[in-house]
Design a protein around this motif. Structure first.
Motif, PDB file in Angstrom:
ATOM      1  N   ASN A   1      49.351  33.481  38.656  1.00 18.12           N
ATOM      2  CA  ASN A   1      50.689  33.535  38.064  1.00 18.12           C
ATOM      3  C   ASN A   1      51.321  34.921  38.023  1.00 18.12           C
ATOM      4  OD1 ASN A   1      50.607  30.726  37.456  1.00 18.12           O
ATOM      5  ND2 ASN A   1      49.353  31.166  35.655  1.00 18.12           N
ATOM      6  N   THR A   2      50.629  35.935  38.511  1.00 20.45           N
ATOM      7  CA  THR A   2      51.158  37.292  38.500  1.00 20.45           C
ATOM      8  C   THR A   2      51.580  37.683  39.912  1.00 20.45           C
ATOM      9  OG1 THR A   2      49.677  37.875  36.681  1.00 20.45           O
ATOM     10  CG2 THR A   2      50.656  39.696  37.914  1.00 20.45           C
ATOM     11  N   GLN A   3      52.817  38.154  40.048  1.00 22.20           N
ATOM     12  CA  GLN A   3      53.341  38.486  41.368  1.00 22.20           C
ATOM     13  C   GLN A   3      52.926  39.879  41.848  1.00 22.20           C
ATOM     14  OE1 GLN A   3      55.397  36.510  39.116  1.00 22.20           O
ATOM     15  NE2 GLN A   3      54.407  35.001  40.444  1.00 22.20           N
ATOM     16  N   GLU A   4      52.656  40.773  40.906  1.00 20.66           N
ATOM     17  CA  GLU A   4      52.304  42.141  41.285  1.00 20.66           C
ATOM     18  C   GLU A   4      51.413  42.746  40.211  1.00 20.66           C
ATOM     19  OE1 GLU A   4      54.434  46.471  42.293  1.00 20.66           O
ATOM     20  OE2 GLU A   4      55.672  44.713  41.848  1.00 20.66           O
ATOM     21  N   LEU A   5      50.506  43.603  40.642  1.00 17.35           N
ATOM     22  CA  LEU A   5      49.625  44.321  39.730  1.00 17.35           C
ATOM     23  C   LEU A   5      49.675  45.793  40.111  1.00 17.35           C
ATOM     24  CD1 LEU A   5      47.651  43.709  37.397  1.00 17.35           C
ATOM     25  CD2 LEU A   5      45.830  43.565  39.099  1.00 17.35           C
ATOM     26  N   ALA A   6      50.057  46.640  39.160  1.00 19.06           N
ATOM     27  CA  ALA A   6      50.183  48.072  39.404  1.00 19.06           C
ATOM     28  C   ALA A   6      49.295  48.831  38.438  1.00 19.06           C
ATOM     29  CB  ALA A   6      51.641  48.505  39.229  1.00 19.06           C
ATOM     30  N   SER A   7      49.114  50.123  38.711  1.00 20.24           N
ATOM     31  CA  SER A   7      48.358  50.974  37.798  1.00 20.24           C
ATOM     32  C   SER A   7      49.109  52.274  37.591  1.00 20.24           C
ATOM     33  CB  SER A   7      46.945  51.254  38.329  1.00 20.24           C
ATOM     34  OG  SER A   7      46.998  52.015  39.518  1.00 20.24           O
ATOM     35  N   VAL A   8      48.871  52.907  36.442  1.00 15.93           N
ATOM     36  CA  VAL A   8      49.509  54.182  36.103  1.00 15.93           C
ATOM     37  C   VAL A   8      48.447  55.137  35.577  1.00 15.93           C
ATOM     38  CG1 VAL A   8      51.822  53.278  35.677  1.00 15.93           C
ATOM     39  CG2 VAL A   8      50.141  53.258  33.835  1.00 15.93           C
ATOM     40  N   GLY A   9      48.637  56.428  35.862  1.00 18.95           N
ATOM     41  CA  GLY A   9      47.674  57.434  35.454  1.00 18.95           C
ATOM     42  C   GLY A   9      47.911  57.943  34.052  1.00 18.95           C
ATOM     43  N   GLU A  10      47.022  58.829  33.626  1.00 21.99           N
ATOM     44  CA  GLU A  10      47.076  59.349  32.264  1.00 21.99           C
ATOM     45  C   GLU A  10      48.368  60.129  32.005  1.00 21.99           C
ATOM     46  OE1 GLU A  10      44.121  58.811  29.862  1.00 21.99           O
ATOM     47  OE2 GLU A  10      44.480  57.267  31.380  1.00 21.99           O
TER      48      GLU A  10
ATOM     49  N   TYR B   1      40.867  35.893  34.921  1.00 17.21           N
ATOM     50  CA  TYR B   1      40.969  36.284  36.333  1.00 17.21           C
ATOM     51  C   TYR B   1      41.754  35.265  37.156  1.00 17.21           C
ATOM     52  CZ  TYR B   1      39.537  36.480  41.219  1.00 17.21           C
ATOM     53  OH  TYR B   1      39.536  36.451  42.589  1.00 17.21           O
ATOM     54  N   PRO B   2      41.375  33.982  37.181  1.00 11.54           N
ATOM     55  CA  PRO B   2      42.138  33.049  38.022  1.00 11.54           C
ATOM     56  C   PRO B   2      43.555  32.803  37.513  1.00 11.54           C
ATOM     57  CG  PRO B   2      40.473  31.867  36.752  1.00 11.54           C
ATOM     58  CD  PRO B   2      40.205  33.322  36.567  1.00 11.54           C
ATOM     59  N   LEU B   3      43.746  32.812  36.193  1.00 11.99           N
ATOM     60  CA  LEU B   3      45.093  32.594  35.662  1.00 11.99           C
ATOM     61  C   LEU B   3      46.027  33.740  36.041  1.00 11.99           C
ATOM     62  CD1 LEU B   3      44.300  31.183  32.097  1.00 11.99           C
ATOM     63  CD2 LEU B   3      45.338  29.944  34.020  1.00 11.99           C
TER      64      LEU B   3
ATOM     65  N   ALA C   1      40.251  42.661  44.025  1.00 13.81           N
ATOM     66  CA  ALA C   1      39.661  43.213  45.240  1.00 13.81           C
ATOM     67  C   ALA C   1      38.278  42.637  45.512  1.00 13.81           C
ATOM     68  CB  ALA C   1      39.584  44.729  45.143  1.00 13.81           C
ATOM     69  N   SER C   2      37.555  42.310  44.444  1.00 12.21           N
ATOM     70  CA  SER C   2      36.186  41.799  44.576  1.00 12.21           C
ATOM     71  C   SER C   2      36.137  40.295  44.787  1.00 12.21           C
ATOM     72  CB  SER C   2      35.373  42.151  43.312  1.00 12.21           C
ATOM     73  OG  SER C   2      35.359  43.546  43.085  1.00 12.21           O
ATOM     74  N   GLY C   3      37.235  39.610  44.485  1.00 11.48           N
ATOM     75  CA  GLY C   3      37.270  38.158  44.615  1.00 11.48           C
ATOM     76  C   GLY C   3      36.686  37.425  43.428  1.00 11.48           C
ATOM     77  N   ALA C   4      36.361  38.155  42.353  1.00 13.18           N
ATOM     78  CA  ALA C   4      35.798  37.572  41.131  1.00 13.18           C
ATOM     79  C   ALA C   4      35.704  38.680  40.088  1.00 13.18           C
ATOM     80  CB  ALA C   4      34.407  36.988  41.389  1.00 13.18           C
ATOM     81  N   PRO C   5      35.600  38.320  38.804  1.00 14.16           N
ATOM     82  CA  PRO C   5      35.399  39.360  37.789  1.00 14.16           C
ATOM     83  C   PRO C   5      34.145  40.176  38.085  1.00 14.16           C
ATOM     84  CG  PRO C   5      35.951  37.270  36.750  1.00 14.16           C
ATOM     85  CD  PRO C   5      35.703  36.978  38.206  1.00 14.16           C
ATOM     86  N   ALA C   6      34.279  41.489  38.049  1.00 17.01           N
ATOM     87  CA  ALA C   6      33.151  42.380  38.314  1.00 17.01           C
ATOM     88  C   ALA C   6      33.328  43.620  37.460  1.00 17.01           C
ATOM     89  CB  ALA C   6      33.103  42.762  39.794  1.00 17.01           C
TER      90      ALA C   6
END
Length: 300
Positions: free
Chosen positions: A230-239, A224-226, A197-202
């Protein structure tokens, strides 16, 4: 030497999805996680100058175990700084492997102290994920999956600092580009999504998750760039989802995986990721290093 880890069929999830769901069981790897791969590869490819003054690292635990084991094999001293809330199981294990372990503050404090020790002692810093040789070592997980699961259409991989998914992504992009790669983070430590979302490691302002092995506040300049490429999707899951996945792994699959290793399973249980319509689903179970006290939280 390290041996390949097995693929285990999860019957309950396979029935649910109507196709094979396979777990890549890195919890059976030496030192209990995939981290031994990167540690061994880094040490085996190190120059004499890099090893001469000893090694240093910051770790929540699994990198400490993997690097301590690899360094002991090479007869090289290693100093690890861990945050004070690090797993006592991993602290004890690292010390038993010969590492000097220093507990200090939170993860940011630990990094500050390690940089100081590098200057004072002449240590060579071995980053837990943002290092090309560490990434290459972790990429051997991808090589094994390609050999073991020729009908796989997707790999679901936990993401902390990004070293594992970066290594797997380099391999799959080169050797089987049609294979989808999906990353899953804990929502309380979604540092890769923050970087995208930030366009760079933050750095994240706050990290809070039971999945301590994935609690990286910031991803790497290499990872970050790799991962982005090479990743098609990034998801998150809660506790809650992570805890339900832990319950599934313990009682359905009979695997004592640690919380950070369960996020891929959590994503499947919560339908949090888009999957190709056909083909085997491979989920990387990254590690299983927990004390009885830590495990008890999920048994109850």
């Amino acid at each position: 030497m390290l041996s390949p880890t097995p693929l285990l069929l999860d019957h309950a999830l396979s029935d649910r999805f109507g196709r094979r769901v396979l777990f890549k069981c890195e919890l059976f790897q030496r030192t209990g996680s995939f981290k031994a791969r990167g540690g061994l590869y880094w040490v085996r490819t190190a120059s004499r100058a890099e090893l001469a003054g000893g090694l240093g690292a910051v770790s929540a635990g699994n990198h400490a175990l993997g690097l301590a084991w690899a360094a002991r094999k090479a007869g090289v001293p290693v100093t690890i700084v861990m945050p004070e809330n690090a797993s006592r199981f991993k602290v004890t294990g690292s010390r038993e492997l010969g590492a000097e372990v220093i507990l200090h503050g939170d993860i940011n404090d630990a990094w500050a102290l390690m940089h100081q020790l590098v200057e004072e002692r002449g240590l060579t810093l071995v980053h837990p994920y943002d290092n090309e040789r560490i990434i290459a070592g972790q990429g051997t997980v991808g090589l094994e999956i390609l050999e073991q699961a020729p009908k796989a259409s997707v790999i679901v991989c936990p993401v902390g600092g990004g070293g594992l998914i970066s290594g797997i992504g380099v391999v799959t992009a080169a050797m089987r580009p049609e294979l989808a790669l999906v990353g899953v983070e804990p929502s309380g430590a979604a540092s890769m999504a923050h970087a995208w979302a930030s366009g760079a490691p933050a750095p994240l302002a706050q990290v809070a998750t039971c999945a301590k092995s994935l609690a990286a506040a910031v991803v790497g300049d290499y990872t970050y760039p790799l991962c982005l490429a090479n990743t098609q999707e990034l998801a998150s899951v809660g506790e809650g989802a992570i805890r339900r996945a832990m319950t599934h792994l313990i009682y359905q699959t009979k695997l004592l995986a640690e919380p950070g290793a369960a996020v891929g399973v959590a994503a499947l249980l919560e339908n949090a990721v888009e999957l190709p319509p056909r083909g085997d689903i491979v989920v990387v179970i990254t590690g299983g290093n927990m004390s009885g006290e830590e495990l008890g939280e999920f048994l109850n």
